[in-house]
Design a protein around this motif. Structure first.
Motif, PDB file in Angstrom:
ATOM      1  N   UNK A  78      -8.558 -11.118  -1.464  1.00 31.35           N
ATOM      2  CA  UNK A  78      -8.273 -11.132  -2.896  1.00 31.35           C
ATOM      3  C   UNK A  78      -7.895  -9.727  -3.346  1.00 31.35           C
ATOM      4  N   UNK A  79      -6.851  -9.622  -4.172  1.00 31.11           N
ATOM      5  CA  UNK A  79      -6.462  -8.358  -4.771  1.00 31.11           C
ATOM      6  C   UNK A  79      -6.171  -7.327  -3.674  1.00 31.11           C
ATOM      7  N   UNK A  80      -6.810  -6.150  -3.730  1.00 37.29           N
ATOM      8  CA  UNK A  80      -6.591  -5.151  -2.679  1.00 37.29           C
ATOM      9  C   UNK A  80      -6.989  -5.686  -1.313  1.00 37.29           C
ATOM     10  N   UNK A  81      -7.998  -6.566  -1.280  1.00 35.00           N
ATOM     11  CA  UNK A  81      -8.395  -7.185  -0.020  1.00 35.00           C
ATOM     12  C   UNK A  81      -7.340  -8.131   0.512  1.00 35.00           C
ATOM     13  N   UNK A  82      -6.645  -8.809  -0.384  1.00 33.05           N
ATOM     14  CA  UNK A  82      -5.542  -9.660   0.045  1.00 33.05           C
ATOM     15  C   UNK A  82      -4.412  -8.845   0.630  1.00 33.05           C
ATOM     16  N   UNK A  83      -4.171  -7.680   0.039  1.00 32.61           N
ATOM     17  CA  UNK A  83      -3.132  -6.803   0.587  1.00 32.61           C
ATOM     18  C   UNK A  83      -3.518  -6.320   1.982  1.00 32.61           C
ATOM     19  N   UNK A  84      -4.794  -5.949   2.159  1.00 33.39           N
ATOM     20  CA  UNK A  84      -5.265  -5.561   3.491  1.00 33.39           C
ATOM     21  C   UNK A  84      -4.996  -6.683   4.486  1.00 33.39           C
ATOM     22  N   UNK A  85      -5.273  -7.923   4.060  1.00 35.30           N
ATOM     23  CA  UNK A  85      -5.107  -9.067   4.960  1.00 35.30           C
ATOM     24  C   UNK A  85      -3.648  -9.266   5.350  1.00 35.30           C
ATOM     25  N   UNK A  86      -2.749  -9.303   4.369  1.00 32.76           N
ATOM     26  CA  UNK A  86      -1.366  -9.673   4.674  1.00 32.76           C
ATOM     27  C   UNK A  86      -0.596  -8.559   5.381  1.00 32.76           C
ATOM     28  N   UNK A  87      -0.943  -7.281   5.120  1.00 36.58           N
ATOM     29  CA  UNK A  87      -0.174  -6.226   5.773  1.00 36.58           C
ATOM     30  C   UNK A  87      -0.740  -5.825   7.128  1.00 36.58           C
ATOM     31  N   UNK A  88      -1.896  -6.385   7.496  1.00 31.58           N
ATOM     32  CA  UNK A  88      -2.460  -6.119   8.815  1.00 31.58           C
ATOM     33  C   UNK A  88      -2.449  -7.340   9.727  1.00 31.58           C
ATOM     34  N   UNK A  89      -1.826  -8.413   9.260  1.00 31.56           N
ATOM     35  CA  UNK A  89      -1.644  -9.600  10.105  1.00 31.56           C
ATOM     36  C   UNK A  89      -0.439  -9.365  11.010  1.00 31.56           C
ATOM     37  N   UNK A  90      -0.610  -8.422  11.902  1.00 36.99           N
ATOM     38  CA  UNK A  90       0.467  -7.946  12.748  1.00 36.99           C
ATOM     39  C   UNK A  90       0.044  -8.043  14.212  1.00 36.99           C
ATOM     40  N   UNK A  91       0.670  -8.919  15.001  1.00 39.75           N
ATOM     41  CA  UNK A  91       0.291  -9.050  16.416  1.00 39.75           C
ATOM     42  C   UNK A  91       0.439  -7.759  17.216  1.00 39.75           C
ATOM     43  N   UNK A  92       1.301  -6.843  16.762  1.00 42.05           N
ATOM     44  CA  UNK A  92       1.437  -5.570  17.461  1.00 42.05           C
ATOM     45  C   UNK A  92       0.180  -4.722  17.328  1.00 42.05           C
ATOM     46  N   UNK A  93      -0.530  -4.878  16.207  1.00 42.59           N
ATOM     47  CA  UNK A  93      -1.775  -4.156  15.999  1.00 42.59           C
ATOM     48  C   UNK A  93      -2.986  -4.973  16.441  1.00 42.59           C
ATOM     49  N   UNK A  94      -2.990  -6.259  16.041  1.00 37.14           N
ATOM     50  CA  UNK A  94      -4.135  -7.138  16.292  1.00 37.14           C
ATOM     51  C   UNK A  94      -3.616  -8.471  16.828  1.00 37.14           C
ATOM     52  N   UNK A  95      -3.435  -8.590  18.120  1.00 33.47           N
ATOM     53  CA  UNK A  95      -2.821  -9.788  18.701  1.00 33.47           C
ATOM     54  C   UNK A  95      -3.627 -11.062  18.519  1.00 33.47           C
ATOM     55  N   UNK A  96      -4.889 -10.952  18.161  1.00 35.09           N
ATOM     56  CA  UNK A  96      -5.716 -12.148  17.992  1.00 35.09           C
ATOM     57  C   UNK A  96      -5.534 -12.801  16.619  1.00 35.09           C
ATOM     58  N   UNK A  97      -4.811 -12.164  15.716  1.00 36.06           N
ATOM     59  CA  UNK A  97      -4.604 -12.714  14.373  1.00 36.06           C
ATOM     60  C   UNK A  97      -3.495 -13.758  14.408  1.00 36.06           C
ATOM     61  N   UNK A  98      -3.738 -14.906  13.729  1.00 42.34           N
ATOM     62  CA  UNK A  98      -2.808 -16.037  13.781  1.00 42.34           C
ATOM     63  C   UNK A  98      -2.124 -16.338  12.454  1.00 42.34           C
ATOM     64  N   UNK A  99      -2.685 -15.881  11.319  1.00 40.32           N
ATOM     65  CA  UNK A  99      -2.110 -16.177  10.005  1.00 40.32           C
ATOM     66  C   UNK A  99      -2.831 -15.324   8.971  1.00 40.32           C
ATOM     67  N   UNK A 100      -2.283 -15.308   7.743  1.00 44.96           N
ATOM     68  CA  UNK A 100      -2.937 -14.557   6.670  1.00 44.96           C
ATOM     69  C   UNK A 100      -2.678 -15.223   5.332  1.00 44.96           C
ATOM     70  N   UNK A 101      -3.552 -14.927   4.368  1.00 51.76           N
ATOM     71  CA  UNK A 101      -3.350 -15.400   2.995  1.00 51.76           C
ATOM     72  C   UNK A 101      -3.940 -14.382   2.025  1.00 51.76           C
ATOM     73  N   UNK A 102      -3.398 -14.365   0.819  1.00 51.73           N
ATOM     74  CA  UNK A 102      -3.898 -13.458  -0.202  1.00 51.73           C
ATOM     75  C   UNK A 102      -3.724 -14.040  -1.586  1.00 51.73           C
ATOM     76  N   UNK A 103      -4.683 -13.732  -2.465  1.00 49.67           N
ATOM     77  CA  UNK A 103      -4.587 -14.139  -3.869  1.00 49.67           C
ATOM     78  C   UNK A 103      -4.558 -12.883  -4.738  1.00 49.67           C
ATOM     79  N   UNK A 104      -3.640 -12.872  -5.707  1.00 51.85           N
ATOM     80  CA  UNK A 104      -3.539 -11.728  -6.611  1.00 51.85           C
ATOM     81  C   UNK A 104      -3.175 -10.456  -5.885  1.00 51.85           C
TER      82      UNK A 104
END
Length: 326
Positions: A151-177
């Motif tokens: 949510x908010x700044x936390x949502x931004x953290x989620x969507x901009x770090x959903x990167x397989x080059x950095x974290x290959x175990x991540x499969x999707x992301x979502x954010x509100x606000x």
């Protein structure tokens, strides 16, 4: 299915005591037992949907993790393990706050997208691996299907770090606000939209009465007062799309804190928000269903969930202003 939780703690490298400890609450699907139990150790994990994908949820700044427990419970009821956390740290010099773990230095123009901006995420992922090797969830987690949400700044953290080059175990992301406009203080030109990884399924949800976004427009050098422009532009400009697994959903009358339960009125940020035009519970119910179906569709690959998501978004609903997919 019933939901139970337990607590853990994790150290974050590079931070000094006492601001180097994250406190986690892990919610999981548990078996309903008829006999009386005394502790969580007596509540066996419900194995029907194991191995479980894991959702790591990043709170907004100065938003307690407990405010998102309603969503964590809903997701755990559907067969997911969900991690909420609280981290009090000095993310900006001289300012101590509840933080989702956003590293502002890594967001500067010369650094952004070369390294992760999520200072808490490595410690959280290490804890997930530990949970997989010991304790009640040992062997029951799907370490290759981790979803980042927030949510908010936390949502931004989620969507901009959903990167397989950095974290290959991540499969999707979502954010509100959430959006990816670059702040003037970090050296960005007015109105700059920062790019997203654009390689995994993405769900962006915004509210037409988001006063926090509208009243912070000056930070980004844009015309004040528009609650949805940064979110819309993020969807339009930060990703190319083309896989039909990226969504933008705008909720008519939802504000910045429609996603939280029991708003904390003692803090400053809620004062910036506009009033919601519909009951907040109605927005939470809808958000919870959209997020659940999105995960079931693109992480768990359930055809029936895909059909339900399309039906939910395409059916006339007074709470949905608009939605796009690309």
């Amino acid at each position: 299915m019933t939901v139970r939780a337990f607590f853990q703690a994790a150290k974050v490298e590079g931070f000094q005591s006492p601001y180097d400890t994250i406190h986690l609450k892990i919610l999981y699907p548990a078996q309903m037992l008829r006999r009386k139990v005394q502790t969580n150790r007596d509540l066996a994990v419900d194995l029907e949907k194991a191995p479980f994908p894991v959702v790591i949820f990043f709170n907004g700044i100065n938003c307690d993790a407990q405010q998102y427990q309603w969503l964590a419970v809903k997701l755990a009821e559907r067969g997911l393990v969900v991690i909420l956390f609280n981290w009090i740290a000095e993310t900006i010099p001289g300012i101590i706050s509840l933080t989702p773990g956003v590293d502002f230095e890594k967001g500067k123009p010369t650094i952004y997208r070369t390294v992760p901006t999520a200072s808490a995420l490595p410690a959280l992922l290490a804890k997930v691996e530990q949970l997989q090797s010991e304790g009640i969830l040992a062997g029951m987690l799907d370490l290759q299907r981790i979803i980042l949400g927030g949510h908010s700044a936390g949502g931004r953290v989620a969507i901009e770090n959903a990167d397989p080059d950095f974290f290959p175990q991540v499969a999707a992301s979502f954010g509100y606000g959430s959006h990816t406009m670059g702040t003037l203080l970090l050296g960005y030109e007015a109105g700059t939209i920062l790019p997203l990884p654009d390689s995994l399924p993405l769900l962006l949800i915004g509210g037409t009465c988001d006063g926090v976004i509208a009243n912070n427009s000056d930070r980004y050098g844009i015309t004040p007062g528009n609650a949805t422009t940064p979110v819309i532009r993020t969807f339009q400009e930060a990703i190319t799309g083309g896989r039909n697994d990226s969504y933008l959903v705008l909720l008519d009358g939802a504000n910045h804190f429609s996603i939280v339960e029991q708003l904390d009125s003692t803090l400053d940020t809620p004062l910036l928000d506009f009033p919601a035009t519909q009951p907040q519970e109605s927005f939470r119910l809808l958000m919870g269903e959209i997020i659940s179906l999105f995960i079931d569709t693109y992480v768990r690959h359930q055809p029936e969930a895909s059909q339900s998501l399309e039906q939910l978004l395409n059916t006339a609903n007074p709470l949905i202003k608009s939605f796009e997919r690309k």
